[in-house]
Design a protein around this motif. Structure first.
Motif, short mmCIF file in Angstrom:
data_model
loop_
_atom_site.label_atom_id
_atom_site.label_comp_id
_atom_site.label_asym_id
_atom_site.label_seq_id
_atom_site.Cartn_x
_atom_site.Cartn_y
_atom_site.Cartn_z
N HIS A 96 0.80 -1.22 0.00
CA HIS A 96 0.00 0.00 0.00
C HIS A 96 0.83 1.27 0.00
CE1 HIS A 96 -4.31 -0.12 -0.01
NE2 HIS A 96 -4.26 -1.33 0.50
N GLY A 97 2.08 1.13 0.46
CA GLY A 97 2.96 2.30 0.49
C GLY A 97 3.18 2.88 -0.90
N ASN A 98 2.99 2.03 -1.92
CA ASN A 98 3.19 2.49 -3.30
C ASN A 98 1.91 2.99 -3.95
OD1 ASN A 98 5.92 1.83 -3.29
ND2 ASN A 98 5.57 -0.24 -4.05
N PHE A 99 0.81 3.04 -3.19
CA PHE A 99 -0.51 3.28 -3.79
C PHE A 99 -0.51 4.42 -4.80
CE2 PHE A 99 -4.81 5.04 -3.91
CZ PHE A 99 -5.56 3.90 -4.13
N PHE A 100 0.07 5.55 -4.44
CA PHE A 100 -0.02 6.71 -5.33
C PHE A 100 0.97 6.64 -6.50
CE2 PHE A 100 -2.15 8.17 -1.50
CZ PHE A 100 -3.38 8.50 -2.06
N ARG A 101 1.75 5.56 -6.54
CA ARG A 101 2.64 5.35 -7.69
C ARG A 101 2.06 4.34 -8.67
NH1 ARG A 101 6.27 5.32 -3.37
NH2 ARG A 101 7.65 7.12 -3.32
N TYR A 102 0.89 3.76 -8.33
CA TYR A 102 0.26 2.80 -9.25
C TYR A 102 -0.59 3.53 -10.28
CZ TYR A 102 1.35 -0.67 -5.59
OH TYR A 102 1.98 -1.47 -4.67
#
Ligand code: AHG
Ligand code: MN
Ligand code: MN
Length: 336
Positions: A215-221
């Protein structure tokens, strides 16, 4: 303690399987035995990792630019050594080695198979006593027997795998492997040092209630991946929800849970990693094969993973794998 004498060991099981196949040479059961042996050696070191000087970094960086842990190197050497000394494997490719290795002794040159592996998966978790694993895929070589294995033997699409499997060094140590005939799981009985059949004929439930993603990457997906994650979070009881989110950071453990209990595991592309993080040959292909044989699905977001023609040994791929119905919902979201 009562011991069930009717439980088959890994060797007994694989030999029984190949007895039923006309013209089988037993080479594949030999190869699985070699992998089982290496796994037991790695398991011993993983179990006492806190006591001996095997935690921490080895001091080098691998071909992927990642810190190499001492246990990565140890595991790599155990798997490579067991396969080289066995009678079934012509060569290996490993996440920890820059190039594939075609073994040059006569027995290996005359062997049928090659093996690609991630010797230690989740190695960032070693130092904190969280489950880690090994992943492997086995292919029939395409080059001529009698010669050294060549690059084309290693760059085959995952659909060509004859077997694939993984080991979880967890609360118990398990080896799970698939052939086209089915997926079977073996738990290590430490009292006799044997993997014993504990999970015969594993089927991946069509649906689960767990999604697994960083989820830490959510805004990079990509926004379509975000839309699917959003749907997971909004599931009502009528839609089979609520879903739980689980992410250990060792894909072996995360996908193992999804395989046994149902669920979906995702490592999508991110803005900074347009090809995702996971390696097609060592991580995605073996799991895609295992989960498909068990009734689930695996894709890179646009294509079935097993049909991707690899271009290079260490290539990466976005990866989505899990229960059939959850994967179909994801595919609809990504296609919208
Ligand atoms: P490895 O230890 O072989 O490099 O693989 C680690 C992989 C995989 O097991 C896990 O799912 C993923 O990396 C975790 O990555 P993030 O920390 O980026 O989520
Ligand atoms: Mn890995
Ligand atoms: Mn690894």
């Amino acid at each position: 303690m009562l011991v069930n004498r009717r439980v088959l060991t890994l060797d007994e099981f694989t030999i029984q399987q190949y007895r039923n196949i006309p013209n089988a040479t037993g080479e594949l059961s030999g190869l699985l035995r070699d992998i089982g042996l290496a796994a037991k050696r790695v398991n011993v070191e993983v179990n006492k990792a806190g006591l001996v000087d095997i935690l921490g970094d080895e001091g080098s960086v691998n071909v992927q630019g990642e810190d190499v842990k001492k246990l990565d190197v140890f595991a790599n050497n155990q798997f490579m050594g067991a396969l080289q000394h066995g009678i079934s494997c012509a060569g290996i490719g490993s996440e920890e080695l820059d190039h594939y290795v075609g073994f040059h002794d006569e027995v290996s040159k005359n062997s049928k198979y090659i093996c690609l592996f991630d010797p230690l998966d989740g190695s960032g978790n070693i130092d904190v006593n969280v489950s880690i694993g090994t992943i492997f895929g086995v292919y029939r070589r395409v080059s001529e027997k009698g010669s050294k294995a060549r690059e084309e033997d290693f760059l085959q699409p995952g659909i060509n795998q004859v077997a694939a499997g993984y080991i979880v060094y967890g609360s118990s140590t398990m080896l799970v492997y698939a052939t086209r005939r089915g997926v079977n799981g073996f738990t290590l009985d430490p009292s006799i040092g044997e993997f014993c059949l504990s999970h015969p004929n594993i089927k991946c439930p069509d649906e689960g209630r767990t999604y697994s993603v960083n989820h830490g990457n959510f805004f990079r997906y990509d926004e379509k991946v975000r839309a699917y994650i959003d749907r997971c979070q909004r599931k009502t009881p009528q839609e089979g929800g609520p879903y739980s989110q689980r992410y250990i950071g060792s894909m072996v453990s995360d996908v193992h849970r999804s395989l046994i209990k149902g669920g979906i595991f995702m490592y999508p592309a991110t803005i900074d990693r347009p090809n995702g993080k996971l390696r097609l040959l060592y991580e995605c292909n073996p799991f895609a094969f295992i989960v498909e044989v068990a009734g689930g699905k695996a894709s890179n977001g646009t294509q079935r993973i097993l049909e991707v023609q690899p271009g290079s040994l260490h290539q990466r791929s976005p990866f989505f794998v899990g229960s059939r119905k959850m994967m179909e919902e994801l595919e609809r979201c990504l296609a919208d």
